[in-house]
Design an enzyme around this catalytic site. Sequence first.
Site, PDB file in Angstrom:
ATOM      1  N   ASP A  59       0.373  -1.219   0.255  1.00 28.65           N
ATOM      2  CA  ASP A  59      -0.077  -0.094   0.052  1.00 28.65           C
ATOM      3  C   ASP A  59       1.119   1.170   0.227  1.00 28.65           C
ATOM      4  OD1 ASP A  59      -2.366  -0.889   0.156  1.00 28.65           O
ATOM      5  OD2 ASP A  59      -1.931  -2.159   2.406  1.00 28.65           O
TER       6      ASP A  59
HETATM    7  N1  LIG Z   1      10.207  -9.195   3.570  1.00 30.35           N
HETATM    8  C1  LIG Z   1      10.660  -7.997   3.089  1.00 30.35           C
HETATM    9  N2  LIG Z   1      12.110  -7.607   3.045  1.00 30.35           N
HETATM   10  C2  LIG Z   1      12.828  -6.349   2.542  1.00 30.35           C
HETATM   11  N3  LIG Z   1      11.601  -5.218   1.723  1.00 30.35           N
HETATM   12  C3  LIG Z   1      10.675  -5.965   1.856  1.00 30.35           C
HETATM   13  C4  LIG Z   1       9.702  -7.171   2.347  1.00 30.35           C
HETATM   14  N4  LIG Z   1       8.428  -7.186   1.897  1.00 30.35           N
HETATM   15  C5  LIG Z   1       8.461  -6.131   1.295  1.00 30.35           C
HETATM   16  N5  LIG Z   1       9.737  -4.969   1.133  1.00 30.35           N
HETATM   17  C6  LIG Z   1       9.633  -4.057   0.109  1.00 30.35           C
HETATM   18  O1  LIG Z   1       8.293  -3.454   0.297  1.00 30.35           O
HETATM   19  C7  LIG Z   1       7.982  -3.199  -0.824  1.00 30.35           C
HETATM   20  C8  LIG Z   1       6.234  -4.226  -1.054  1.00 30.35           C
HETATM   21  O2  LIG Z   1       5.811  -5.084  -1.202  1.00 30.35           O
HETATM   22  P1  LIG Z   1       5.715  -6.765  -1.148  1.00 30.35           P
HETATM   23  O3  LIG Z   1       5.666  -7.691  -0.758  1.00 30.35           O
HETATM   24  O4  LIG Z   1       5.776  -6.872  -2.319  1.00 30.35           O
HETATM   25  O5  LIG Z   1       4.026  -6.002  -1.641  1.00 30.35           O
HETATM   26  P2  LIG Z   1       2.615  -5.867  -0.704  1.00 30.35           P
HETATM   27  O6  LIG Z   1       2.474  -5.444   0.258  1.00 30.35           O
HETATM   28  O7  LIG Z   1       1.644  -5.897  -1.820  1.00 30.35           O
HETATM   29  O8  LIG Z   1       2.863  -8.089  -0.848  1.00 30.35           O
HETATM   30  C9  LIG Z   1       9.056  -4.316  -1.733  1.00 30.35           C
HETATM   31  O9  LIG Z   1       8.948  -4.233  -3.531  1.00 30.35           O
HETATM   32  C10 LIG Z   1       9.613  -3.767  -1.048  1.00 30.35           C
HETATM   33  O10 LIG Z   1      11.156  -2.773  -1.173  1.00 30.35           O
END
Ligand SMILES: Nc1ncnc2c1ncn2[C@@H]1O[C@H](COP(=O)(O)OP(=O)(O)O)[C@@H](O)[C@H]1O
Length: 119
Positions: A59
Amino acid sequence: MDANSREDIDIVGQKLKEQYKLDTVLITRSEEGMTLYDGGIHNIPTYAKEVYDVTGAGDTVISVFTLARAAGATWEEAAKIANAAGGIVVGKIGTSTVSEKELISTYNSIYNIGGTCKC
Ligand SMILES: Nc1ncnc2c1ncn2[C@@H]1O[C@H](COP(=O)(O)OP(=O)(O)O)[C@@H](O)[C@H]1O
Ligand SMILES: [Mg+2]
């Protein structure tokens, strides 16, 4: 289709762009960061080192990505700014916010930009 590898994700990103005649597709990939498809393929790794709570990361990314574009950033600049914001919120417990000051100083330190934030 299943998209379990980086290669599969690249196929999906480019297919979505073509099929829906989009300028750009941005796919977030959790701990792998994100990839922007704009004709080229730009892989933007996460810089986050301490991850406490991933709630709201996606988000945060879509909000900051949209705001950055509305403020005049290119797609790639907007993705990098959004990636910095996503990296900040995963380092905080619970559903979190990102301040202008945090975002500017984090972005500057990731990309080695000197100077201080006057905000
Ligand atoms: N476990 C993690 N470690 C490091 N960065 C993360 C992690 N989870 C999310 N992020 C960061 O947050 C962004 C969005 O998270 P993501 O998990 O891809 O989206 P969603 O919340 O829709 O599942 C990623 O592109 C990254 O930059
Ligand atoms: Mg996630």
